[in-house]
Design a protein around this motif. Structure first.
Motif, PDB file in Angstrom:
ATOM      1  N   ALA A  27     -26.582  18.122   3.341  1.00 27.62           N
ATOM      2  CA  ALA A  27     -26.393  18.782   2.074  1.00 27.62           C
ATOM      3  C   ALA A  27     -24.835  19.357   2.004  1.00 27.62           C
ATOM      4  N   ALA A  28     -24.547  20.075   3.036  1.00 25.27           N
ATOM      5  CA  ALA A  28     -23.393  20.750   3.155  1.00 25.27           C
ATOM      6  C   ALA A  28     -22.198  19.689   3.126  1.00 25.27           C
ATOM      7  N   PHE A  29     -22.123  18.759   4.064  1.00 22.93           N
ATOM      8  CA  PHE A  29     -21.155  17.758   3.903  1.00 22.93           C
ATOM      9  C   PHE A  29     -21.195  16.737   2.805  1.00 22.93           C
ATOM     10  N   ALA A  30     -22.384  16.553   2.313  1.00 21.82           N
ATOM     11  CA  ALA A  30     -22.060  15.821   0.920  1.00 21.82           C
ATOM     12  C   ALA A  30     -21.417  16.529  -0.368  1.00 21.82           C
ATOM     13  N   GLU A  31     -21.851  17.801  -0.518  1.00 22.55           N
ATOM     14  CA  GLU A  31     -21.535  18.671  -1.423  1.00 22.55           C
ATOM     15  C   GLU A  31     -19.908  19.136  -1.388  1.00 22.55           C
ATOM     16  N   GLN A  32     -19.622  19.547  -0.006  1.00 25.41           N
ATOM     17  CA  GLN A  32     -18.397  20.278   0.292  1.00 25.41           C
ATOM     18  C   GLN A  32     -17.212  19.368   1.293  1.00 25.41           C
ATOM     19  N   GLY A  33     -17.890  18.377   1.708  1.00 21.99           N
ATOM     20  CA  GLY A  33     -16.886  17.606   2.743  1.00 21.99           C
ATOM     21  C   GLY A  33     -17.190  18.118   3.917  1.00 21.99           C
ATOM     22  N   PHE A  34     -16.385  17.586   5.025  1.00 23.42           N
ATOM     23  CA  PHE A  34     -16.550  17.893   6.491  1.00 23.42           C
ATOM     24  C   PHE A  34     -15.861  19.316   6.458  1.00 23.42           C
ATOM     25  N   ASP A  35     -14.561  19.262   6.099  1.00 22.26           N
ATOM     26  CA  ASP A  35     -13.646  20.481   6.331  1.00 22.26           C
ATOM     27  C   ASP A  35     -14.082  21.669   5.804  1.00 22.26           C
ATOM     28  N   LYS A  36     -14.483  21.643   4.498  1.00 26.95           N
ATOM     29  CA  LYS A  36     -14.876  22.964   3.834  1.00 26.95           C
ATOM     30  C   LYS A  36     -16.213  23.336   4.208  1.00 26.95           C
ATOM     31  N   ALA A  37     -17.229  22.635   4.612  1.00 24.97           N
ATOM     32  CA  ALA A  37     -18.349  22.987   5.475  1.00 24.97           C
ATOM     33  C   ALA A  37     -18.287  23.751   6.395  1.00 24.97           C
ATOM     34  N   SER A  38     -19.264  25.045   6.296  1.00 22.11           N
ATOM     35  CA  SER A  38     -19.130  25.990   7.297  1.00 22.11           C
ATOM     36  C   SER A  38     -20.413  25.834   8.260  1.00 22.11           C
ATOM     37  N   LEU A 125     -17.494  10.083   0.531  1.00 22.07           N
ATOM     38  CA  LEU A 125     -16.439  11.058   0.860  1.00 22.07           C
ATOM     39  C   LEU A 125     -15.831  10.748   2.216  1.00 22.07           C
ATOM     40  N   GLU A 126     -16.813  10.079   3.263  1.00 22.91           N
ATOM     41  CA  GLU A 126     -16.244   9.994   4.515  1.00 22.91           C
ATOM     42  C   GLU A 126     -15.481   8.620   4.828  1.00 22.91           C
ATOM     43  N   THR A 127     -15.454   7.750   3.782  1.00 29.01           N
ATOM     44  CA  THR A 127     -14.883   6.438   4.009  1.00 29.01           C
ATOM     45  C   THR A 127     -13.539   6.317   3.159  1.00 29.01           C
ATOM     46  N   LYS A 128     -13.403   7.199   2.251  1.00 25.00           N
ATOM     47  CA  LYS A 128     -12.120   7.011   1.433  1.00 25.00           C
ATOM     48  C   LYS A 128     -10.881   7.489   2.154  1.00 25.00           C
ATOM     49  N   GLY A 129     -10.691   8.010   3.392  1.00 24.98           N
ATOM     50  CA  GLY A 129      -9.619   8.511   3.859  1.00 24.98           C
ATOM     51  C   GLY A 129      -9.430   7.564   5.311  1.00 24.98           C
ATOM     52  N   ASP A 130      -8.467   8.231   6.242  1.00 23.49           N
ATOM     53  CA  ASP A 130      -8.269   7.645   7.508  1.00 23.49           C
ATOM     54  C   ASP A 130      -8.970   8.573   8.465  1.00 23.49           C
ATOM     55  N   GLY A 131      -8.774   8.533   9.742  1.00 25.18           N
ATOM     56  CA  GLY A 131      -9.075   9.328  10.957  1.00 25.18           C
ATOM     57  C   GLY A 131     -10.206   8.920  11.572  1.00 25.18           C
ATOM     58  N   GLU A 132     -10.755   9.578  12.414  1.00 27.38           N
ATOM     59  CA  GLU A 132     -11.744   9.629  13.251  1.00 27.38           C
ATOM     60  C   GLU A 132     -13.098   9.500  12.564  1.00 27.38           C
ATOM     61  N   ARG A 133     -13.309  10.090  11.530  1.00 29.84           N
ATOM     62  CA  ARG A 133     -14.749   9.967  10.961  1.00 29.84           C
ATOM     63  C   ARG A 133     -14.663   8.663   9.841  1.00 29.84           C
ATOM     64  N   ALA A 134     -13.688   8.475   9.311  1.00 25.99           N
ATOM     65  CA  ALA A 134     -13.703   7.257   8.376  1.00 25.99           C
ATOM     66  C   ALA A 134     -13.575   6.030   9.312  1.00 25.99           C
ATOM     67  N   GLU A 135     -13.045   5.866  10.570  1.00 29.11           N
ATOM     68  CA  GLU A 135     -13.197   4.974  11.439  1.00 29.11           C
ATOM     69  C   GLU A 135     -14.954   4.929  12.014  1.00 29.11           C
ATOM     70  N   TYR A 136     -15.270   5.913  12.423  1.00 24.35           N
ATOM     71  CA  TYR A 136     -16.480   5.717  12.676  1.00 24.35           C
ATOM     72  C   TYR A 136     -17.456   5.090  11.606  1.00 24.35           C
ATOM     73  N   CYS A 137     -17.355   5.570  10.153  1.00 29.02           N
ATOM     74  CA  CYS A 137     -18.457   5.105   9.001  1.00 29.02           C
ATOM     75  C   CYS A 137     -17.931   3.760   9.211  1.00 29.02           C
TER      76      CYS A 137
END
Length: 217
Positions: A27-38, A125-137
């Motif tokens: 829920a946190a990742f979906a609403e806030q994204g990885f970077d903002k989620a605490s 959210l996780e596939t619209k950019g670059d980086g490790e998370r996008a590559e994993y997805c």
């Protein structure tokens, strides 16, 4: 004697704790994204201490990976049986065409996406950019997408609407139509189904636009 029960109960409790943490993290990742989620907020929402969360998952990235694995496993467990069944139908069942089978797979994708909006928002959210998370997805999604390639090629010979598409371009359009209102719900708030004289549902609208050669059931 019931010597084995405490251990079993502890394992069961640990599994429930992991499930609660993953649910809160999703829920946190979906609403806030990885970077903002605490991570601390995730632990609080799950009803555990920060230390317990770290004990089970170690790092924020490891927790994210578990969340995304659950999302992709859910899609794969639903979609792969549909794809495999479509690819394995015996040739003598001539009344069942490749076009019919392809449409069933597309319907399945639309249904599972609309039925799991939180999963869908997280994927976007996780596939619209670059980086490790996008590559994993992208790697996880590519395995599912590749499984459809043969069926798409067969269906393309029977469905005029697919004539100008590749497998990639068709599913780009499919995801765009399916995901848009899930990611931007306010922009589709004015659309009420059934549309008078038109589509009866979001599912029918997506399929009607992409595969107009079929009567949507």
């Amino acid at each position: 004697m019931t010597a084995g029960r405490p251990g079993k109960r502890s394992a069961s409790d640990a599994e429930r704790t992991r499930g609660a943490i993953i649910e809160a993290a999703m829920a946190a990742f979906a609403e806030q994204g990885f970077d903002k989620a605490s991570v601390r907020d995730i632990a609080r929402e799950a009803g555990v201490s920060h230390g317990i969360l770290r004990h089970h998952f170690g790092s924020k990235m490891a927790l994210w990976t578990q969340v995304m694995d659950q999302v992709f496993d859910h899609f794969a467990n639903y979609m792969l049986p549909l794809i495999q069944a479509a690819n394995q139908l015996p040739a003598e069942q001539s009344q069942v065409t490749a076009a019919d089978n392809f449409r069933k797979v597309v319907c399945g994708f639309v249904d599972i996406s609309l039925g799991n909006p939180e999963y869908t928002r997280l994927l976007v959210l996780e596939t619209k950019g670059d980086g490790e998370r996008a590559e994993y997805c992208q790697k996880r999604f590519a395995a599912l997408h590749a499984a459809i390639d043969g069926l798409f090629s067969q269906a393309k010979e029977e469905i005029p609407a697919l004539a100008n598409h590749s497998n990639d371009s068709f599913f780009y359009c499919l995801m765009s139509l399916t995901y848009f209102h899930l990611v931007f719900p306010a922009m589709g708030a004015s659309i009420e189904f059934p549309i008078e004289g038109g589509f009866s549902s979001k599912r029918e609208m997506v399929l009607g636009v992409l595969l107009p050669d079929f009567v949507v059931a």
